[in-house]
Design an enzyme around this catalytic site. Structure first.
Site, PDB file in Angstrom:
ATOM      1  N   GLY A   1      20.963 -42.127  55.531  1.00  0.00           N
ATOM      2  CA  GLY A   1      22.205 -42.115  54.752  1.00  0.00           C
ATOM      3  C   GLY A   1      22.126 -42.920  53.471  1.00  0.00           C
ATOM      4  O   GLY A   1      23.123 -43.077  52.769  1.00  0.00           O
TER       5      GLY A   1
ATOM      6  N   ASP B   1      22.230 -24.764  48.800  1.00  0.00           N
ATOM      7  CA  ASP B   1      23.140 -25.912  48.890  1.00  0.00           C
ATOM      8  C   ASP B   1      23.159 -26.706  47.593  1.00  0.00           C
ATOM      9  O   ASP B   1      23.986 -27.599  47.427  1.00  0.00           O
ATOM     10  CB  ASP B   1      22.776 -26.819  50.073  1.00  0.00           C
ATOM     11  CG  ASP B   1      21.297 -27.186  50.083  1.00  0.00           C
ATOM     12  OD1 ASP B   1      20.468 -26.262  50.181  1.00  0.00           O
ATOM     13  OD2 ASP B   1      20.976 -28.372  49.984  1.00  0.00           O
TER      14      ASP B   1
HETATM   15  P1  AMP Z   1      18.775 -32.703  48.860  1.00  0.00           P
HETATM   16  O1  AMP Z   1      17.352 -32.320  48.954  1.00  0.00           O
HETATM   17  O2  AMP Z   1      19.033 -34.012  48.141  1.00  0.00           O
HETATM   18  O3  AMP Z   1      19.643 -31.599  48.335  1.00  0.00           O
HETATM   19  O4  AMP Z   1      19.248 -33.015  50.350  1.00  0.00           O
HETATM   20  C1  AMP Z   1      19.242 -32.049  51.350  1.00  0.00           C
HETATM   21  C2  AMP Z   1      20.097 -32.508  52.496  1.00  0.00           C
HETATM   22  O5  AMP Z   1      19.535 -33.663  53.116  1.00  0.00           O
HETATM   23  C3  AMP Z   1      21.522 -32.861  52.134  1.00  0.00           C
HETATM   24  O6  AMP Z   1      22.354 -32.375  53.122  1.00  0.00           O
HETATM   25  C4  AMP Z   1      21.518 -34.370  52.092  1.00  0.00           C
HETATM   26  O7  AMP Z   1      22.793 -34.907  52.383  1.00  0.00           O
HETATM   27  C5  AMP Z   1      20.497 -34.714  53.177  1.00  0.00           C
HETATM   28  N1  AMP Z   1      19.829 -36.002  52.936  1.00  0.00           N
HETATM   29  C6  AMP Z   1      18.963 -36.295  51.950  1.00  0.00           C
HETATM   30  N2  AMP Z   1      18.543 -37.569  52.043  1.00  0.00           N
HETATM   31  C7  AMP Z   1      19.149 -38.114  53.114  1.00  0.00           C
HETATM   32  C8  AMP Z   1      19.137 -39.405  53.735  1.00  0.00           C
HETATM   33  N3  AMP Z   1      18.394 -40.403  53.274  1.00  0.00           N
HETATM   34  N4  AMP Z   1      19.905 -39.587  54.835  1.00  0.00           N
HETATM   35  C9  AMP Z   1      20.670 -38.579  55.296  1.00  0.00           C
HETATM   36  N5  AMP Z   1      20.733 -37.353  54.768  1.00  0.00           N
HETATM   37  C10 AMP Z   1      19.985 -37.104  53.681  1.00  0.00           C
HETATM   38 MG    MG Z   2      21.465 -31.307  47.805  1.00  0.00          MG
END
Ligand code: AMP
Ligand code: MG
Length: 487
Positions: free
Chosen positions: A131, A257
Protein backbone atom coordinates in the site's frame (compact mmCIF):
# COMPACT_ATOMS: atom_id res chain seq x y z
CA UNK A 1 -6.93 10.58 13.21
CA UNK A 2 -9.93 12.82 12.57
CA UNK A 3 -9.08 16.42 13.32
CA UNK A 4 -11.73 18.85 14.45
CA UNK A 5 -9.31 21.70 15.01
CA UNK A 6 -9.83 25.10 13.49
CA UNK A 7 -6.72 25.02 11.26
CA UNK A 8 -8.48 23.27 8.43
CA UNK A 9 -11.80 25.08 8.51
CA UNK A 10 -10.61 28.08 6.50
CA UNK A 11 -8.26 26.63 3.91
CA UNK A 12 -10.90 26.29 1.20
CA UNK A 13 -11.51 22.54 1.29
CA UNK A 14 -14.85 22.01 -0.39
CA UNK A 15 -14.99 18.25 -0.68
CA UNK A 16 -17.86 15.93 -1.47
CA UNK A 17 -17.84 12.18 -1.94
CA UNK A 18 -20.55 11.73 -4.59
CA UNK A 19 -18.84 8.52 -5.74
CA UNK A 20 -19.84 6.84 -2.48
CA UNK A 21 -23.50 7.27 -3.39
CA UNK A 22 -22.96 4.70 -6.14
CA UNK A 23 -23.56 0.98 -5.37
CA UNK A 24 -21.23 -0.27 -2.63
CA UNK A 25 -19.55 -2.83 -4.87
CA UNK A 26 -17.63 0.09 -6.40
CA UNK A 27 -15.70 1.33 -3.37
CA UNK A 28 -14.59 0.83 0.23
CA UNK A 29 -14.61 3.63 2.75
CA UNK A 30 -11.53 3.70 4.93
CA UNK A 31 -8.95 5.99 6.52
CA UNK A 32 -5.30 6.34 5.46
CA UNK A 33 -2.82 4.47 7.64
CA UNK A 34 -0.79 7.07 9.49
CA UNK A 35 2.93 7.48 8.89
CA UNK A 36 5.80 8.16 11.25
CA UNK A 37 7.24 11.52 10.39
CA UNK A 38 5.70 13.27 7.39
CA UNK A 39 7.55 16.10 5.73
CA UNK A 40 6.28 18.04 2.69
CA UNK A 41 9.03 18.18 0.08
CA UNK A 42 7.11 19.56 -2.92
CA UNK A 43 3.97 21.67 -2.96
CA UNK A 44 2.20 22.99 -6.05
CA UNK A 45 0.98 26.46 -5.07
CA UNK A 46 -0.32 27.29 -8.53
CA UNK A 47 -2.52 24.18 -8.54
CA UNK A 48 -3.75 24.67 -4.98
CA UNK A 49 -4.80 28.19 -5.99
CA UNK A 50 -6.76 26.78 -8.94
CA UNK A 51 -8.42 24.29 -6.62
CA UNK A 52 -9.38 27.13 -4.27
CA UNK A 53 -7.24 25.73 -1.45
CA UNK A 54 -4.95 28.00 0.53
CA UNK A 55 -2.31 26.16 2.51
CA UNK A 56 -0.33 29.27 3.45
CA UNK A 57 -1.87 29.72 6.91
CA UNK A 58 -1.17 26.13 7.96
CA UNK A 59 1.92 25.38 10.03
CA UNK A 60 4.35 23.09 8.19
CA UNK A 61 3.44 20.35 10.69
CA UNK A 62 -0.31 20.68 10.00
CA UNK A 63 0.36 20.80 6.26
CA UNK A 64 2.43 17.61 6.32
CA UNK A 65 -0.04 15.87 8.58
CA UNK A 66 -2.84 16.72 6.17
CA UNK A 67 -0.97 15.76 2.98
CA UNK A 68 0.12 12.45 4.48
CA UNK A 69 -3.37 11.52 5.64
CA UNK A 70 -2.22 11.60 9.28
CA UNK A 71 -4.87 14.21 9.95
CA UNK A 72 -8.18 13.99 8.19
CA UNK A 73 -10.23 17.16 8.73
CA UNK A 74 -13.74 16.45 10.02
CA UNK A 75 -16.43 15.87 7.42
CA UNK A 76 -14.11 14.05 5.03
CA UNK A 77 -14.71 10.39 4.23
CA UNK A 78 -11.94 8.86 2.10
CA UNK A 79 -12.59 5.84 -0.12
CA UNK A 80 -10.72 3.38 -2.32
CA UNK A 81 -12.20 2.49 -5.70
CA UNK A 82 -12.69 -1.01 -7.05
CA UNK A 83 -11.81 -1.73 -10.66
CA UNK A 84 -10.45 -4.41 -12.94
CA UNK A 85 -8.15 -4.26 -15.92
CA UNK A 86 -6.37 -6.02 -18.71
CA UNK A 87 -2.73 -5.89 -17.69
CA UNK A 88 -0.55 -6.68 -20.71
CA UNK A 89 -3.61 -8.40 -22.15
CA UNK A 90 -4.52 -10.47 -19.05
CA UNK A 91 -7.75 -9.71 -17.22
CA UNK A 92 -7.34 -9.10 -13.45
CA UNK A 93 -9.52 -7.79 -10.65
CA UNK A 94 -7.72 -4.81 -9.12
CA UNK A 95 -8.68 -1.63 -7.26
CA UNK A 96 -6.90 1.20 -5.49
CA UNK A 97 -4.32 -0.91 -3.72
CA UNK A 98 -2.37 2.02 -2.40
CA UNK A 99 -4.55 5.06 -3.00
CA UNK A 100 -7.45 6.80 -1.31
CA UNK A 101 -9.61 9.54 -2.75
CA UNK A 102 -10.26 12.02 0.02
CA UNK A 103 -13.05 13.64 -1.93
CA UNK A 104 -14.13 15.69 -4.91
CA UNK A 105 -13.16 19.33 -4.64
CA UNK A 106 -15.38 22.04 -6.18
CA UNK A 107 -13.09 24.76 -7.49
CA UNK A 108 -13.84 28.50 -7.57
CA UNK A 109 -14.52 28.06 -11.32
CA UNK A 110 -17.13 25.41 -10.55
CA UNK A 111 -15.08 22.47 -11.78
CA UNK A 112 -14.87 19.20 -9.85
CA UNK A 113 -11.60 17.34 -9.22
CA UNK A 114 -10.83 14.18 -7.27
CA UNK A 115 -8.10 14.68 -4.70
CA UNK A 116 -6.30 11.44 -4.02
CA UNK A 117 -3.42 10.28 -1.85
CA UNK A 118 -1.20 7.71 -3.55
CA UNK A 119 0.90 5.59 -1.20
CA UNK A 120 -1.43 6.03 1.80
CA UNK A 121 -1.43 2.44 3.02
CA UNK A 122 -3.12 -0.88 2.43
CA UNK A 123 -6.73 -1.17 1.29
CA UNK A 124 -9.05 -4.12 0.66
CA UNK A 125 -7.65 -4.10 -2.90
CA UNK A 126 -3.95 -4.25 -2.03
CA UNK A 127 -3.59 -7.95 -2.89
CA UNK A 128 -0.01 -8.75 -1.86
CA UNK A 129 1.19 -5.13 -1.87
CA UNK A 130 2.19 -2.94 1.06
CA UNK A 131 0.00 0.00 0.00
CA UNK A 132 3.00 2.29 0.01
CA UNK A 133 5.03 4.20 -2.55
CA UNK A 134 8.69 5.19 -2.82
CA UNK A 135 9.95 8.78 -3.06
CA UNK A 136 11.64 8.45 -6.48
CA UNK A 137 8.58 7.25 -8.42
CA UNK A 138 6.29 9.79 -6.71
CA UNK A 139 8.65 12.65 -7.59
CA UNK A 140 8.83 11.28 -11.11
CA UNK A 141 5.03 11.30 -11.39
CA UNK A 142 4.97 14.87 -10.04
CA UNK A 143 7.58 16.11 -12.51
CA UNK A 144 6.31 14.38 -15.63
CA UNK A 145 2.61 15.02 -15.00
CA UNK A 146 3.28 18.72 -14.46
CA UNK A 147 5.44 18.76 -17.62
CA UNK A 148 2.55 17.15 -19.53
CA UNK A 149 0.15 19.75 -18.21
CA UNK A 150 2.36 22.58 -19.46
CA UNK A 151 2.70 20.81 -22.81
CA UNK A 152 -1.11 21.24 -23.03
CA UNK A 153 -1.77 17.51 -22.80
CA UNK A 154 -4.72 16.23 -20.73
CA UNK A 155 -3.34 14.75 -17.52
CA UNK A 156 -3.89 14.16 -13.86
CA UNK A 157 -1.88 16.69 -11.89
CA UNK A 158 0.24 16.63 -8.78
CA UNK A 159 -0.42 18.78 -5.75
CA UNK A 160 2.29 17.61 -3.37
CA UNK A 161 4.82 15.00 -2.37
CA UNK A 162 5.35 14.19 1.30
CA UNK A 163 8.14 12.01 2.62
CA UNK A 164 6.71 9.65 5.19
CA UNK A 165 9.81 9.18 7.35
CA UNK A 166 9.34 5.44 6.84
CA UNK A 167 11.14 3.00 4.61
CA UNK A 168 9.46 1.00 1.89
CA UNK A 169 11.03 -2.28 0.95
CA UNK A 170 11.47 -3.06 -2.73
CA UNK A 171 14.68 -4.68 -3.93
CA UNK A 172 16.38 -2.37 -1.42
CA UNK A 173 14.97 -0.18 1.37
CA UNK A 174 13.82 3.14 -0.09
CA UNK A 175 12.44 6.39 1.32
CA UNK A 176 8.64 6.25 1.49
CA UNK A 177 6.42 9.00 0.10
CA UNK A 178 2.82 9.98 -0.60
CA UNK A 179 1.77 11.86 -3.72
CA UNK A 180 -1.38 13.98 -3.80
CA UNK A 181 -2.91 13.44 -7.21
CA UNK A 182 -5.63 15.59 -8.74
CA UNK A 183 -7.83 14.17 -11.50
CA UNK A 184 -11.01 15.11 -13.37
CA UNK A 185 -12.09 11.69 -12.09
CA UNK A 186 -10.53 8.30 -11.51
CA UNK A 187 -13.11 6.23 -13.40
CA UNK A 188 -11.21 3.88 -15.66
CA UNK A 189 -12.16 1.60 -18.54
CA UNK A 190 -11.45 -1.09 -15.95
CA UNK A 191 -14.15 0.27 -13.62
CA UNK A 192 -16.77 -0.77 -16.21
CA UNK A 193 -14.92 -4.05 -16.81
CA UNK A 194 -15.14 -4.74 -13.07
CA UNK A 195 -18.95 -4.46 -13.12
CA UNK A 196 -19.20 -6.49 -16.33
CA UNK A 197 -17.15 -9.25 -14.67
CA UNK A 198 -19.56 -9.21 -11.73
CA UNK A 199 -22.52 -9.10 -14.14
CA UNK A 200 -23.86 -6.18 -12.09
CA UNK A 201 -25.76 -4.41 -14.84
CA UNK A 202 -27.74 -2.24 -12.44
CA UNK A 203 -24.53 -0.81 -10.92
CA UNK A 204 -23.10 -0.37 -14.41
CA UNK A 205 -26.10 1.64 -15.49
CA UNK A 206 -25.70 3.84 -12.41
CA UNK A 207 -21.97 4.29 -13.02
CA UNK A 208 -22.66 5.23 -16.62
CA UNK A 209 -25.16 7.90 -15.54
CA UNK A 210 -22.66 9.14 -12.96
CA UNK A 211 -19.92 9.50 -15.59
CA UNK A 212 -22.26 11.18 -18.06
CA UNK A 213 -23.45 13.66 -15.44
CA UNK A 214 -19.90 14.42 -14.38
CA UNK A 215 -18.13 14.49 -17.72
CA UNK A 216 -20.56 14.59 -20.62
CA UNK A 217 -23.77 16.26 -19.38
CA UNK A 218 -24.61 17.22 -22.96
CA UNK A 219 -25.77 13.63 -23.67
CA UNK A 220 -27.79 13.16 -20.47
CA UNK A 221 -31.12 13.13 -22.30
CA UNK A 222 -29.92 11.41 -25.44
CA UNK A 223 -31.94 8.35 -26.52
CA UNK A 224 -28.77 6.37 -27.34
CA UNK A 225 -26.55 7.65 -24.56
CA UNK A 226 -24.45 4.48 -24.25
CA UNK A 227 -23.21 4.79 -27.82
CA UNK A 228 -22.80 8.54 -27.49
CA UNK A 229 -20.76 7.87 -24.34
CA UNK A 230 -18.48 5.41 -26.15
CA UNK A 231 -18.05 7.94 -28.98
CA UNK A 232 -17.11 10.71 -26.56
CA UNK A 233 -14.65 8.55 -24.62
CA UNK A 234 -13.15 7.44 -27.93
CA UNK A 235 -12.81 11.04 -29.06
CA UNK A 236 -11.10 12.06 -25.81
CA UNK A 237 -8.72 9.12 -25.98
CA UNK A 238 -7.86 9.77 -29.63
CA UNK A 239 -7.03 13.38 -28.78
CA UNK A 240 -4.89 12.15 -25.91
CA UNK A 241 -2.87 9.61 -27.89
CA UNK A 242 -2.40 12.01 -30.80
CA UNK A 243 -0.94 14.44 -28.27
CA UNK A 244 1.39 11.77 -26.88
CA UNK A 245 2.57 11.04 -30.43
CA UNK A 246 3.11 14.77 -30.99
CA UNK A 247 5.68 15.09 -28.20
CA UNK A 248 7.24 11.61 -28.34
CA UNK A 249 5.70 10.38 -25.07
CA UNK A 250 5.67 6.66 -24.37
CA UNK A 251 3.27 5.85 -21.53
CA UNK A 252 4.65 2.39 -21.06
CA UNK A 253 1.77 0.68 -19.28
CA UNK A 254 -1.45 1.24 -21.22
CA UNK A 255 -3.43 -1.39 -19.34
CA UNK A 256 -7.20 -0.83 -19.41
CA UNK A 257 -7.07 0.20 -15.74
CA UNK A 258 -4.73 3.00 -16.78
CA UNK A 259 -7.09 4.42 -19.42
CA UNK A 260 -9.60 6.84 -17.94
CA UNK A 261 -13.07 7.69 -19.16
CA UNK A 262 -12.24 11.40 -19.29
CA UNK A 263 -9.07 10.81 -21.31
CA UNK A 264 -6.42 12.18 -19.00
CA UNK A 265 -2.93 10.71 -18.90
CA UNK A 266 -2.80 8.71 -15.67
CA UNK A 267 -0.27 6.53 -13.85
CA UNK A 268 3.20 7.74 -14.59
CA UNK A 269 5.02 4.51 -13.86
CA UNK A 270 7.48 3.48 -16.54
CA UNK A 271 6.78 6.34 -18.94
CA UNK A 272 9.47 8.28 -20.82
CA UNK A 273 9.93 10.76 -23.63
CA UNK A 274 11.97 9.41 -26.50
CA UNK A 275 15.08 11.28 -27.49
CA UNK A 276 16.04 9.47 -30.70
CA UNK A 277 13.06 8.82 -32.94
CA UNK A 278 12.05 5.19 -33.09
CA UNK A 279 8.58 3.92 -33.91
CA UNK A 280 9.44 0.90 -31.73
CA UNK A 281 10.71 2.92 -28.76
CA UNK A 282 9.99 1.11 -25.51
CA UNK A 283 11.53 1.90 -22.12
CA UNK A 284 9.68 -0.23 -19.58
CA UNK A 285 11.83 -3.00 -18.16
CA UNK A 286 8.86 -5.37 -18.15
CA UNK A 287 7.51 -4.66 -21.64
CA UNK A 288 9.51 -7.45 -23.24
CA UNK A 289 7.48 -7.67 -26.44
CA UNK A 290 7.07 -3.93 -26.99
CA UNK A 291 3.31 -4.15 -26.54
CA UNK A 292 3.21 -0.51 -25.43
CA UNK A 293 5.92 0.85 -27.75
CA UNK A 294 5.60 4.43 -29.08
CA UNK A 295 4.15 3.34 -32.42
CA UNK A 296 1.77 0.79 -30.87
CA UNK A 297 -0.06 3.34 -28.75
CA UNK A 298 -2.83 4.04 -31.30
CA UNK A 299 -3.56 0.31 -31.79
CA UNK A 300 -3.46 -0.22 -28.02
CA UNK A 301 -6.02 2.44 -27.25
CA UNK A 302 -8.22 0.97 -29.99
CA UNK A 303 -7.92 -2.43 -28.29
CA UNK A 304 -8.73 -0.86 -24.90
CA UNK A 305 -11.78 0.90 -26.35
CA UNK A 306 -13.06 -2.44 -27.65
CA UNK A 307 -12.76 -3.82 -24.09
CA UNK A 308 -14.76 -0.84 -22.78
CA UNK A 309 -17.46 -1.24 -25.46
CA UNK A 310 -17.67 -4.99 -24.75
CA UNK A 311 -18.36 -4.28 -21.08
CA UNK A 312 -21.13 -1.86 -21.98
CA UNK A 313 -22.92 -4.22 -24.39
CA UNK A 314 -25.69 -5.19 -21.92
CA UNK A 315 -26.68 -1.52 -21.65
CA UNK A 316 -26.88 -0.91 -25.40
CA UNK A 317 -29.77 -3.21 -26.29
CA UNK A 318 -31.53 -6.21 -24.78
CA UNK A 319 -30.82 -8.10 -27.98
CA UNK A 320 -27.18 -9.17 -27.77
CA UNK A 321 -26.65 -9.40 -31.53
CA UNK A 322 -28.07 -5.95 -32.03
CA UNK A 323 -25.87 -4.52 -29.26
CA UNK A 324 -22.80 -6.02 -30.83
CA UNK A 325 -23.68 -4.64 -34.25
CA UNK A 326 -24.21 -1.12 -32.93
CA UNK A 327 -21.04 -1.15 -30.81
CA UNK A 328 -18.98 -2.58 -33.66
CA UNK A 329 -20.06 0.23 -35.97
CA UNK A 330 -18.92 2.85 -33.44
CA UNK A 331 -15.60 1.18 -32.74
CA UNK A 332 -14.98 0.65 -36.47
CA UNK A 333 -14.87 4.41 -36.97
CA UNK A 334 -11.75 4.59 -34.78
CA UNK A 335 -9.12 4.26 -37.50
CA UNK A 336 -10.57 6.93 -39.75
CA UNK A 337 -11.00 9.44 -36.92
CA UNK A 338 -7.57 8.67 -35.51
CA UNK A 339 -5.85 8.99 -38.84
CA UNK A 340 -7.58 12.27 -39.59
CA UNK A 341 -6.53 13.78 -36.25
CA UNK A 342 -3.02 12.38 -36.46
CA UNK A 343 -2.54 13.81 -39.96
CA UNK A 344 -3.80 17.16 -38.74
CA UNK A 345 -1.35 17.09 -35.83
CA UNK A 346 1.56 16.18 -38.12
CA UNK A 347 0.62 18.97 -40.53
CA UNK A 348 0.73 21.43 -37.61
CA UNK A 349 4.15 20.13 -36.61
CA UNK A 350 5.23 21.08 -40.13
CA UNK A 351 3.41 24.42 -40.12
CA UNK A 352 0.93 23.36 -42.80
CA UNK A 353 -2.54 24.81 -42.37
CA UNK A 354 -4.25 23.98 -45.63
CA UNK A 355 -4.65 20.47 -46.84
CA UNK A 356 -3.27 18.67 -49.83
CA UNK A 357 -3.08 15.00 -50.73
CA UNK A 358 0.69 15.21 -51.16
CA UNK A 359 1.13 16.04 -47.46
CA UNK A 360 0.66 12.40 -46.53
CA UNK A 361 3.69 11.55 -48.65
CA UNK A 362 5.69 14.47 -47.22
CA UNK A 363 4.95 13.28 -43.67
CA UNK A 364 5.66 9.67 -44.51
CA UNK A 365 8.97 10.51 -46.15
CA UNK A 366 10.09 12.46 -43.10
CA UNK A 367 9.18 9.64 -40.71
CA UNK A 368 10.86 7.06 -42.94
CA UNK A 369 14.05 9.12 -42.90
CA UNK A 370 13.75 9.56 -39.12
CA UNK A 371 13.27 5.84 -38.59
CA UNK A 372 16.40 5.05 -40.57
CA UNK A 373 18.66 7.79 -39.13
CA UNK A 374 17.14 8.00 -35.64
CA UNK A 375 17.70 11.72 -35.08
CA UNK A 376 16.46 13.44 -31.94
CA UNK A 377 12.65 13.57 -32.25
CA UNK A 378 12.12 16.93 -30.55
CA UNK A 379 15.07 18.61 -32.19
CA UNK A 380 14.16 17.49 -35.70
CA UNK A 381 11.22 19.86 -35.50
CA UNK A 382 13.32 22.48 -33.72
CA UNK A 383 15.73 22.28 -36.66
CA UNK A 384 12.84 22.99 -39.02
CA UNK A 385 12.01 25.99 -36.83
CA UNK A 386 15.66 27.11 -37.13
CA UNK A 387 16.28 26.90 -33.38
CA UNK A 388 19.94 27.50 -32.54
CA UNK A 389 20.37 24.40 -30.40
CA UNK A 390 19.15 22.00 -33.11
CA UNK A 391 22.05 21.89 -35.52
CA UNK A 392 23.02 18.23 -35.05
CA UNK A 393 25.11 16.51 -37.70
CA UNK A 394 22.11 14.30 -38.51
CA UNK A 395 20.42 17.28 -40.11
CA UNK A 396 23.22 17.67 -42.65
CA UNK A 397 22.24 14.31 -44.14
CA UNK A 398 21.56 14.73 -47.83
CA UNK A 399 18.16 13.02 -47.77
CA UNK A 400 17.02 15.35 -45.02
CA UNK A 401 18.37 18.42 -46.83
CA UNK A 402 16.39 17.46 -49.95
CA UNK A 403 13.27 16.72 -47.90
CA UNK A 404 13.60 20.06 -46.12
CA UNK A 405 13.82 21.91 -49.43
CA UNK A 406 10.57 20.25 -50.61
CA UNK A 407 8.92 21.05 -47.32
CA UNK A 408 10.00 24.71 -47.50
CA UNK A 409 8.35 24.97 -50.89
CA UNK A 410 5.17 23.47 -49.45
CA UNK A 411 4.83 25.86 -46.48
CA UNK A 412 3.78 28.83 -48.46
CA UNK A 413 1.96 30.66 -45.69
CA UNK A 414 3.49 33.45 -43.59
CA UNK A 415 2.18 32.03 -40.38
CA UNK A 416 3.89 28.64 -40.50
CA UNK A 417 6.45 29.36 -37.80
CA UNK A 418 3.79 30.51 -35.35
CA UNK A 419 1.86 27.30 -35.84
CA UNK A 420 5.00 25.19 -35.42
CA UNK A 421 6.02 27.03 -32.26
CA UNK A 422 2.69 26.16 -30.65
CA UNK A 423 2.92 22.50 -31.66
CA UNK A 424 6.59 21.59 -31.27
CA UNK A 425 8.04 21.84 -27.77
CA UNK A 426 11.62 22.99 -27.37
CA UNK A 427 11.82 21.50 -23.88
CA UNK A 428 10.74 18.02 -22.86
CA UNK A 429 11.73 16.14 -19.70
CA UNK A 430 15.01 14.71 -20.98
CA UNK A 431 15.49 11.31 -19.38
CA UNK A 432 19.01 11.92 -18.10
CA UNK A 433 18.01 15.25 -16.52
CA UNK A 434 15.02 13.61 -14.83
CA UNK A 435 17.26 10.86 -13.46
CA UNK A 436 19.85 13.38 -12.21
CA UNK A 437 17.17 15.42 -10.45
CA UNK A 438 15.60 12.34 -8.85
CA UNK A 439 18.94 10.94 -7.73
CA UNK A 440 19.88 14.23 -6.05
CA UNK A 441 16.53 14.30 -4.25
CA UNK A 442 16.53 10.63 -3.23
CA UNK A 443 20.15 10.24 -2.24
CA UNK A 444 21.19 13.70 -1.04
CA UNK A 445 17.77 14.99 0.00
CA UNK A 446 18.36 18.08 -2.16
CA UNK A 447 15.67 19.45 -4.46
CA UNK A 448 17.52 22.16 -6.40
CA UNK A 449 17.81 20.21 -9.68
CA UNK A 450 14.23 18.95 -9.32
CA UNK A 451 12.83 22.44 -8.72
CA UNK A 452 14.91 23.95 -11.53
CA UNK A 453 13.66 21.32 -13.96
CA UNK A 454 10.08 21.97 -12.87
CA UNK A 455 10.47 25.67 -13.63
CA UNK A 456 12.09 25.04 -17.02
CA UNK A 457 9.39 22.54 -18.02
CA UNK A 458 6.63 24.99 -17.20
CA UNK A 459 7.37 26.89 -20.44
CA UNK A 460 8.16 24.16 -22.95
CA UNK A 461 7.32 26.13 -26.07
CA UNK A 462 9.38 29.20 -25.26
CA UNK A 463 12.93 29.99 -26.31
CA UNK A 464 14.18 30.66 -22.79
CA UNK A 465 17.51 32.14 -21.82
CA UNK A 466 18.63 29.00 -19.98
CA UNK A 467 21.48 26.49 -19.97
CA UNK A 468 21.65 24.68 -23.32
CA UNK A 469 21.70 21.31 -21.55
CA UNK A 470 17.90 21.51 -21.22
CA UNK A 471 17.29 21.64 -24.97
CA UNK A 472 20.29 20.20 -26.79
CA UNK A 473 20.30 16.64 -28.09
CA UNK A 474 21.57 14.34 -25.33
CA UNK A 475 24.55 12.10 -25.93
CA UNK A 476 23.59 8.62 -27.01
CA UNK A 477 24.14 6.24 -24.09
CA UNK A 478 25.78 2.84 -24.45
CA UNK A 479 22.94 1.24 -22.47
CA UNK A 480 19.38 1.97 -23.64
CA UNK A 481 17.30 3.96 -21.13
CA UNK A 482 15.17 1.68 -18.92
CA UNK A 483 12.23 2.56 -16.71
CA UNK A 484 10.53 0.62 -13.94
CA UNK A 485 6.93 0.39 -12.71
CA UNK A 486 6.74 2.70 -9.71
CA UNK A 487 5.50 0.23 -7.13
P1 AMP B 1 -0.13 0.28 -11.62
O1 AMP B 1 0.83 -0.60 -12.33
O2 AMP B 1 0.51 1.40 -10.83
O3 AMP B 1 -1.23 0.78 -12.50
O4 AMP B 1 -0.79 -0.63 -10.48
C1 AMP B 1 -1.55 -1.75 -10.78
C2 AMP B 1 -2.35 -2.15 -9.58
O5 AMP B 1 -1.50 -2.56 -8.51
C3 AMP B 1 -3.25 -1.06 -9.02
O6 AMP B 1 -4.45 -1.63 -8.66
C4 AMP B 1 -2.49 -0.56 -7.81
O7 AMP B 1 -3.35 -0.03 -6.83
C5 AMP B 1 -1.79 -1.83 -7.32
N1 AMP B 1 -0.54 -1.55 -6.61
C6 AMP B 1 0.60 -1.05 -7.12
N2 AMP B 1 1.55 -0.93 -6.18
C7 AMP B 1 1.01 -1.35 -5.02
C8 AMP B 1 1.48 -1.47 -3.67
N3 AMP B 1 2.71 -1.13 -3.32
N4 AMP B 1 0.62 -1.95 -2.74
C9 AMP B 1 -0.64 -2.28 -3.09
N5 AMP B 1 -1.14 -2.20 -4.32
C10 AMP B 1 -0.34 -1.74 -5.30
MG1 MG C 1 -2.72 1.98 -12.42
Amino acid sequence: MINHNESFSNIGLNLKATYTQLPEILFSKLMPISVKDPKTVVLNNELSFELGINFSDLSSKDLSNFLSGNTIPSGIGPFAQAYAGHQFGNFTILGDGRALTIGEQSTPKGEIYDIQFKGSGRTPYSRGGDGRAALGPMLREYLISEAMFHLNIPTTRSLAVVETGEKVFRETPLKGAILTRVAASHVRFGTFQFLAAHKDIDAMSKLLDYCIKRHFPEILDSSNKVIKFIELVMSKQIDLIVNWMRVGFVHGVMNTDNSTIYGETIDYGPCAFMDQYDHKAVFSSIDFKGRYAYGNQPATIHWNLIRLAESLLPLIDKDETKSLEIAQKTIDSFSEIFNEKWQMMMRSKLGITDRSREDEVLIKDLLTWMQSKKPDFTNTFCNLMDSNHAKDEDFEDNDFVIWKKNWKERVNNNDYLNIMKKTNPILIPRNYLVEEALAEAEIEGKFSKFNELLVVLSKPYEQLDIDEKYSKTPQIQAEPYKTFCGT
